[in-house]
Each structure stands twice: as structure tokens, then as C-alpha cells.
Write a protein that holds these residues in place. Structure first.
Motif, PDB file in Angstrom:
ATOM      1  N   ASP A 176       0.457  -1.082   0.304  1.00 57.48           N
ATOM      2  CA  ASP A 176      -0.460  -0.219   0.212  1.00 57.48           C
ATOM      3  C   ASP A 176       0.907   1.657   0.088  1.00 57.48           C
ATOM      4  OD1 ASP A 176       0.548  -0.442   2.207  1.00 57.48           O
ATOM      5  OD2 ASP A 176      -0.833  -0.289   3.639  1.00 57.48           O
ATOM      6  N   MET A 178       2.636   4.246  -1.146  1.00 54.85           N
ATOM      7  CA  MET A 178       2.185   5.397  -2.723  1.00 54.85           C
ATOM      8  C   MET A 178       3.235   6.645  -2.543  1.00 54.85           C
ATOM      9  SD  MET A 178       1.737   5.794  -5.847  1.00 54.85           S
ATOM     10  CE  MET A 178       0.725   3.937  -6.078  1.00 54.85           C
ATOM     11  N   THR A 189       3.492   6.296   6.729  1.00 57.00           N
ATOM     12  CA  THR A 189       4.441   5.971   5.408  1.00 57.00           C
ATOM     13  C   THR A 189       6.153   6.383   5.790  1.00 57.00           C
ATOM     14  OG1 THR A 189       3.026   6.830   4.019  1.00 57.00           O
ATOM     15  CG2 THR A 189       5.274   6.854   3.645  1.00 57.00           C
ATOM     16  N   THR A 256       4.895   7.706  -8.268  1.00 56.92           N
ATOM     17  CA  THR A 256       4.463   9.252  -9.012  1.00 56.92           C
ATOM     18  C   THR A 256       4.598  10.040  -9.746  1.00 56.92           C
ATOM     19  OG1 THR A 256       4.944   9.814  -6.925  1.00 56.92           O
ATOM     20  CG2 THR A 256       3.358   9.378  -6.376  1.00 56.92           C
ATOM     21  N   ASP A 285      -2.960  -8.910  -3.832  1.00 57.34           N
ATOM     22  CA  ASP A 285      -2.536  -7.813  -4.332  1.00 57.34           C
ATOM     23  C   ASP A 285      -2.119  -8.609  -5.780  1.00 57.34           C
ATOM     24  OD1 ASP A 285      -3.653  -6.273  -3.356  1.00 57.34           O
ATOM     25  OD2 ASP A 285      -1.893  -5.720  -2.027  1.00 57.34           O
ATOM     26  N   GLY A 615       6.106   2.208  -5.245  1.00 59.89           N
ATOM     27  CA  GLY A 615       4.531   2.395  -5.530  1.00 59.89           C
ATOM     28  C   GLY A 615       3.695   1.216  -6.249  1.00 59.89           C
ATOM     29  N   LEU A 648       0.272  -4.019 -10.619  1.00 57.17           N
ATOM     30  CA  LEU A 648      -0.962  -2.679 -10.750  1.00 57.17           C
ATOM     31  C   LEU A 648      -1.297  -3.185 -11.620  1.00 57.17           C
ATOM     32  CD1 LEU A 648       1.533   0.634  -9.722  1.00 57.17           C
ATOM     33  CD2 LEU A 648      -0.583  -0.984  -8.254  1.00 57.17           C
ATOM     34  N   ASP A 652      -6.097   0.631  -8.963  1.00 55.50           N
ATOM     35  CA  ASP A 652      -5.679   0.516  -8.668  1.00 55.50           C
ATOM     36  C   ASP A 652      -5.005   1.488  -8.505  1.00 55.50           C
ATOM     37  OD1 ASP A 652      -5.658  -2.364  -7.425  1.00 55.50           O
ATOM     38  OD2 ASP A 652      -3.805  -3.067  -9.202  1.00 55.50           O
ATOM     39  N   ILE A 653      -4.511   1.724  -9.700  1.00 48.43           N
ATOM     40  CA  ILE A 653      -4.069   3.998  -9.079  1.00 48.43           C
ATOM     41  C   ILE A 653      -5.012   4.415  -8.705  1.00 48.43           C
ATOM     42  CG2 ILE A 653      -3.641   6.070 -10.286  1.00 48.43           C
ATOM     43  CD1 ILE A 653      -1.205   3.825  -9.836  1.00 48.43           C
ATOM     44  N   ASP A 655      -8.416   3.814  -7.102  1.00 49.64           N
ATOM     45  CA  ASP A 655      -8.332   3.933  -6.082  1.00 49.64           C
ATOM     46  C   ASP A 655      -7.635   4.867  -5.495  1.00 49.64           C
ATOM     47  OD1 ASP A 655     -10.513   2.046  -6.444  1.00 49.64           O
ATOM     48  OD2 ASP A 655      -9.621   0.479  -6.181  1.00 49.64           O
ATOM     49  N   LYS A 656      -5.457   4.319  -5.550  1.00 50.78           N
ATOM     50  CA  LYS A 656      -5.093   4.811  -4.098  1.00 50.78           C
ATOM     51  C   LYS A 656      -5.210   6.365  -4.306  1.00 50.78           C
ATOM     52  CE  LYS A 656      -1.875   3.543  -1.247  1.00 50.78           C
ATOM     53  NZ  LYS A 656      -2.316   3.507  -0.555  1.00 50.78           N
ATOM     54  N   SER A 660      -8.527   6.375  -1.427  1.00 52.70           N
ATOM     55  CA  SER A 660      -8.020   5.774  -0.667  1.00 52.70           C
ATOM     56  C   SER A 660      -7.747   7.013   0.965  1.00 52.70           C
ATOM     57  CB  SER A 660      -5.918   5.389  -0.234  1.00 52.70           C
ATOM     58  OG  SER A 660      -5.784   6.674  -0.427  1.00 52.70           O
TER      59      SER A 660
END
Length: 660
Positions: A176, A178, A189, A256, A285, A615, A648, A652-653, A655-656, A660
């Protein structure tokens, strides 16, 4: 030459072998991230591996599990956890022990004891202390009126890697992670980043690796700094003792910086299509659940015994390589050959190759073979059959049409941006598509992924007009409210995405929901603008659009592809300005200071290169690495391996980044 992936595989195997040696006559409690690591290590047979090692029972556990059954006929518990939260152990282990009369408890933990953790941002009570936890466990066990002193042991074990094939691995406990789009990095993080740094340090120290650390992106820079803090002293010690070491260039990249690649609908790697077609295995995942019941026909009793889905972990490395590297047309031909080989083994007449091989034609062939086969022969071919099923179902799925439409929209956006530049009308076109999405068979989540792709691709190179962005924001707000109205009518649906769960929080009042929809749309536009600015500070990798010549159409090129080409192009001697180099030891740091940077190491100076994307990674990026390996089959060039937080797909991107 030592193979670091083989060494990593040996280390992972040793960890699980040690655990298996202790589970005999014990009940095993294992968390989801550890299960996923075990799943790939045992080719999808994690539960069976524990049972074969003698486990009486196996239970998944997590922070929000509240039901732990009493287990009879055993006095021993083995707990396998990747959590670093002391509160998790205090609550969960205490609850497990309260329902059982265990005399022996072993906790395998992938988080080191606080006494060797140099993370200073956490107060003492938030660090995992093995000594205190051991005392607490003994208290909880003796509260059950045990007749003798309980035996308690807590063992550090580096469970954090899942090897997908010989050149690719992921790290489920950090799935998780990112990098943030702004400068704010949460404490959680930072804690996970430090733990990942220690995990890498322990891994490389165990196999005798000397690291050169490079990073690109703010979170990767922090990870590199943490890792350097751990490795500098051991590198200094090894240098003084002149111990032989394996040289590895570790390149850390923020996901990112390139959100074009994970939100692209590019399915040249068929693995990307499989990931988009099938649901994930529960609490996984990186693997999918393939329904294998079709290969057993209508035999009810067999179907009941095969409710466990097929998965990708059970296939051989060579098959995973094909899923990553081959396009659909070639892969379907490969499947056709598999089916022919299966009939030859069973002394059946050779199948006639159809004029045009498609998923539907192969489905008919598979059905024909299965109608003639015995159950025993079907089970014998199970691993190959579930892979064949995954390929056929992915190519015939209803989602294939949606992916094709999204791919055409993606190509339209790319060419529009490359030709029109500042005067691009792509946002106007996308606004109209959002408003007519239902008629086109599209949903807002996939269109949000397309918007991320567009903004990440444009970067700061292309600016969109305020008027176009305002119209886009209005279209998104209307779509969100309409989706909420639809969701209210179908509220009994069990499976809900992160987007849908967020919608349900808007409530049932229409006026309030409309206002909330507008706020969400405004937040989405702000996020898209941040996405466009992620490469602003880069010098060499600021752009992700490539035009080779005036005769060729512009294509999207990932940062990973740009970096790997620069590394392996021996004719390019220029400095890789965006890769920040961490000194591998105090001594080398001193020399670099004396020489004022005149002598700088290059990533290809080592025998191995490991690229880790913080990520997550994509099937397309795995394909790029395979192509680099194939194109540079030269013993003088380093071997390259790709790794990341997780595998990924576009949603998924979404959502995150947004929900999230």
C-alpha cells in the motif's frame, strides 16, 4: 558469478523451512501479507504446505478479526506476522491466547525489535519491543491457569518478498506504499519506509551484497537515505576486512513520477489483460482467482472439491515469461500448441489448427478435449489447464471490448496532445465521453484512470485552459451524482469498489449529495493538476512522449524504459542527472569529497542492477525489462531485475490516488 536472485530465493526458502520445522502439532495464525509471500513461494499451495508440515489448523488473522475459535488437541501456537504495530500484537495475540490453553507460543515477526531500529520519529511505546511482548505473552498464557511455565519465543524473520519469476518480485507487506503527490509524508508512510529500508539492508547483508544506491523522487530519496544509514557501517566493516562482495546497483524510483504507465490500457503484455479481467484472490494484491470448474464438465462431486480457484503462482517461470512478453495473437497460438501436445500425450487424434486462432475457437477445443478426458488425466494437467483457462477467459471476456475502446481513447489523447499541444481539445472530448459514458459501456472509474494518464502525459509541457477544466469538473460532478443514484437502487450488491464505498458515504439527501459530488469533482481536478507537476524538477526524464521521426506517430515512453536504455547504452557517457547517488561507504564518500565528484560510479559498473519502484510495477514494465535482458545478452553488461511494492492495473491507481 553469484546470482543474487538465486541467493534471494535461497534466503526466502530458508526462512520458510525454519518456520515449517516448528509448525508440527501446532495451530498456525498467519497474516495476509505473510500468506501472500508464502503463496508465491509454494506455487499457490501455502495452506497445503503448512498442513503437510504438520500444522493442526491454519487461520488467517488481522487487526479487525474478532473471532478466533478454540483449537483442541494442541498446546502449541505459531504466529506469523508482518505488522510493526505493538497495539496489533497486544490486542490480537491476547485475544487468541484468551480462547486457548497453549503451553508453547512462537511468534515469527518480520519487523525487527526496537533495540536495533534506528527510527527516531516514533515514541518508545509505538515501537515493537520483543522483550516486553514476550513478557506480555507469558502473562496472557499463565492467566489461563497453566500447570507449568509457558515457553515463549519471538523470532525475527525477513518475510517481505514474493518472487513472481526469476527477474521479478514484489513486497506484499509494503503493497500500500504510494509516494504522495504533495510534500506531505505521513508518519505511517515514514515508518513503513524505514522498515522497508531495514528489510532491504538485512536481505543484502545476508547474501553479502555491496550496494550502490541511486534514487529518483522524494520518497525514494528518503528510502535511499534510510537504507544508507543501515548499510554504511556494515560496508565500512566489510571494506576493512576485505570480504568478497557482490556489487549491486539499487535504483529506487517513485511511482508518481510516471502515472502514465500504470493507467495505460496497453495490453501488449497479456499479463496486463489477465490482471484486468479476473478478480484478485481474497486479500491478495498480486494474484488473480481463475475459475477452474469449466475443465471438470458437469461432475458435481469433483466441482465441489475444486472450489478453490486457480492462480498464476502455480505456473512455471517460463509460462509467466510468456504471459509477460507475448502479445495476444502469439500467445493464443502457444495455447493451441499446448492443447495439441495434451491430445498427443493421451493418444488422441491431433487437433486441426483453425484458420484463425481466437479465444472462442480455443474454448471449443478445450471443451472437446475435456469431454473425452478422464478426471485423473484432467487433474494431472491441472497447472497447465488453469493457465490455459486464464488466457482463454481473458481474451473472450466482456471486459475485452471495454479495454479496446479505452485503448482507442488513449491513442486519441496521445496523438491530440502531441499534435495540438497547448490548443489541445482533449478535455472537451473527454467531458463529452464522461456525460455519455453509460451509452458507450464505460464507467467513471476507468475514465478517471484515462484522465490520470492524460494529465501525467501532458505534465508541465502542456497547459489546459481554465474553461476546459471547468467543463471537465462539471461533467465529473454530474457523473458522481448519477452513479450515487444508480448505486442506491442496487445497494444489495456485495462487491463494491473503493469509489462506490466513497459514494455511499455521501448519504441519501439529494441536495447534500449534489454538493458533495461537486466537492469531490473539485478535489479530483486539484489532484490531476498535482499529477501533472510530478516531473517538474527532473532534467532528463521530464517528458513521457516520444516521436522517433516525422514519419512515426508519437508514443508513450515510460520513465523505466528511458532509464534502462540510458544505463545499457554504453555509447552514452553523460551523467544520469536525475539519479541521486548515495555513497556506498564512509570511505567512498570521503574519496568523492576529495575528488569533488570527478570520479563517479555508473549503475552498470556493478554486475547486477535491481530497480525497485515505490508504489508498484506493471506488466508492461516487466515486459520492458525482459526486452532489455534479451537485447543485451552480453556477459560484460549487468543483469537487471525489476521489483516493486505490488503489481498494478489502472484502477489500483484510481483507488489509491483518489479514494484511499
Amino acid at each position: 558469478m553469484t546470482d543474487i536472485i538465486l541467493e534471494i530465493k535461497k534466503l526466502v526458502s530458508e526462512c520458510w523451512t525454519n518456520i515449517f520445522a516448528e509448525v508440527c502439532n501446532a495451530v498456525v495464525y498467519i497474516d495476509h501479507c505473510a500468506i501472500e509471500c508464502l503463496h508465491w513461494h509454494t506455487a499457490g499451495k501455502g495452506y497445503l504446505a503448512l498442513k503437510d508440515a504438520g500444522a493442526v489448523a491454519v487461520y488467517e488473522f488481522g487487526m479487525y478479526h474478532f473471532r478466533y475459535a478454540e483449537v483442541k488437541n494442541t498446546k502449541k501456537a505459531v504466529i506469523i506476522s508482518t505488522s510493526g504495530d505493538p497495539a496489533f500484537y497486544q490486542r490480537t495475540i491476547k485475544m487468541i491466547l484468551a480462547k486457548n490453553m497453549f503451553q508453547n507460543c512462537i511468534v515469527y515477526c518480520s519487523v525487527p525489535c526496537s533495540t536495533i531500529n534506528n527510527m527516531e520519529i516514533l515514541p518508545v511505546e509505538e515501537k515493537l519491543d520483543y522483550i516486553k511482548l514476550k513478557k506480555d505473552i507469558k502473562v496472557w498464557m499463565t492467566s489461563g491457569n497453566l500447570s507449568q511455565e509457558p515457553a515463549v519465543n519471538i523470532v525475527y524473520v525477513p518475510i517481505f518478498i514474493a518472487l513472481l519469476n526469476k527477474n521479478l518480485f514484489v513486497t506484499p507487506p509494503f503493497g500500500d506504499l504510494m509516494p504522495p503527490l504533495d510534500i506531505n509524508i505521513s508518519k505511517d508512510t515514514l515508518v513503513k519506509l524505514n522498515l522497508l529500508a531495514y528489510s532491504f539492508y538485512n536481505l543484502f547483508d545476508s547474501i553479502g551484497v555491496k550496494l550502490d544506491i541511486y534514487s529518483i523522487g522524494k520518497l525514494s530519496d528518503l528510502l535511499a537515505e534510510n537504507l544508507e544509514n543501515y548499510t554504511s557501517s556494515v560496508n565500512h566493516r566489510n571494506h576493512l576486512s576485505e570480504t568478497p562482495e557482490i556489487g549491486v546497483s539499487l535504483i529506487l524510483i517513485d511511482r508518481t513520477l510516471d502515472l502514465c504507465t500504470p493507467t495505460s490500457n496497453n495490453t501488449e503484455s497479456f499479463l496486463a489483460k489477465i490482471l484486468r479481467t479476473f478478480p484478485h484472490l481474497p486479500h491478495h494484491d498480486n494474484d488473480v482467482a481463475v475459475n477452474i470448474s469449466p475443465v471438470f464438465g458437469t461432475v458435481t462431486e469433483i466441482l465441489e472439491s475444486c472450489e478453490t480457484p486457480g492462480c498464476l503462482a502455480s505456473i512455471a517461470d517460463t509460462m509467466m515469461d510468456l504471459l509477460i512478453s507475448q502479445k495476444e495473437k502469439k500467445l493464443l497460438s502457444t495455447v493451441n500448441q499446448f492443447l495439441n501436445d495434451m491430445t498427443l500425450i493421451k493418444d488422441s487424434p491431433k487437433l486441426r489448427t483453425p484458420t484463425r486462432i481466437s479465444g472462442h475457437s480455443l474454448e471449443k477445443v478445450l471443451n472437446k478435449i475435456q469431454s473425452m478426458n478422464s478426471i485423473d488425466s484432467t487433474i494431472a494437467d491441472m497447472e497447465k489447464l488453469q493457465c490455459i483457462l486464464a488466457i482463454i477467459k481473458a481474451s473472450t471476456s466482456q471486459k475485452a471490448d471495454q479495454i479496446e475502446l479505452l485503448t482507442s481513447l488513449e491513442k486519441l489523447a496521445l496523438q491530440n496532445l502531441s499534435v495540438s499541444r497547448e490548443s489541445s481539445s482533449i478535455l472537451v472530448q473527454l467531458s463529452n465521453i464522461i456525460r455519455t459514458r453509460v451509452h458507450r459501456g464505460l464507467d467513471i472509474e476507468n475514465l478517471l484512470a484515462l484522465l490520470v494518464y492524460v494529465y501525467a502525459l501532458a505534465g508541465t509541457q502542456i497547459r489546459f485552459s481554465t474553461q476546459q477544466e471547468r467543463r471537465l469538473e462539471e461533467s465529473i460532478a454530474v457523473a458522481i451524482f448519477e452513479d450515487l443514484e444508480t448505486l442506491k437502487k442496487n445497494s444489495l450488491t456485495n462487491t463494491k469498489s473503493a469509489y462506490q464505498r466513497n459514494l455511499l458515504l455521501l448519504g441519501t439527501d439529494d441536495v447534500a449529495a449534489q454538493e458533495a459530488s461537486c466537492k469531490i469533482a473539485a478535489r479530483i481536478l486539484d489532484t490531476l493538476r498535482l499529477i501533472a507537476e510530478q516531473r517538474l524538477t527532473l532534467q532528463d526524464y521530464r517528458f513521457c512522449m516520444l516521436t522517433s521521426s516525422s514519419q512515426e506517430v508519437t508514443r508513450h515512453i515510460s520513465i523505466l524504459e528511458q532509464i534502462t536504455k540510458d544505463i545499457f547504452c554504453v555509447n552514452i557517457s553523460r551523467e544520469l542527472r536525475d539519479l541521486h547517488k548515495k555513497s556506498s561507504s564512509f570511505i567512498s564518500a570521503g574519496f568523492n569529497l576529495i575528488l569533488r565528484g570527478k570520479t563517479k560510479r555508473h549503475p552498470r559498473d556493478n554486475s547486477f542492477i535491481l530497480i525497485y519502484i515505490v508504489g508498484g510495477i506493471t506488466a508492461e514494465e516487466a515486459k520492458i525489462i525482459q526486452e532489455v535482458i534479451s537485447a543485451n545478452n552480453n556477459e560484460k553488461l549487468p543483469r537487471i531485475t525489476l521489483a516493486g511494492s505490488r503489481l498494478l492495473k489502472p484502477l489500483d491507481i484510481v483507488d489509491k490516488i483518489f479514494f484511499s
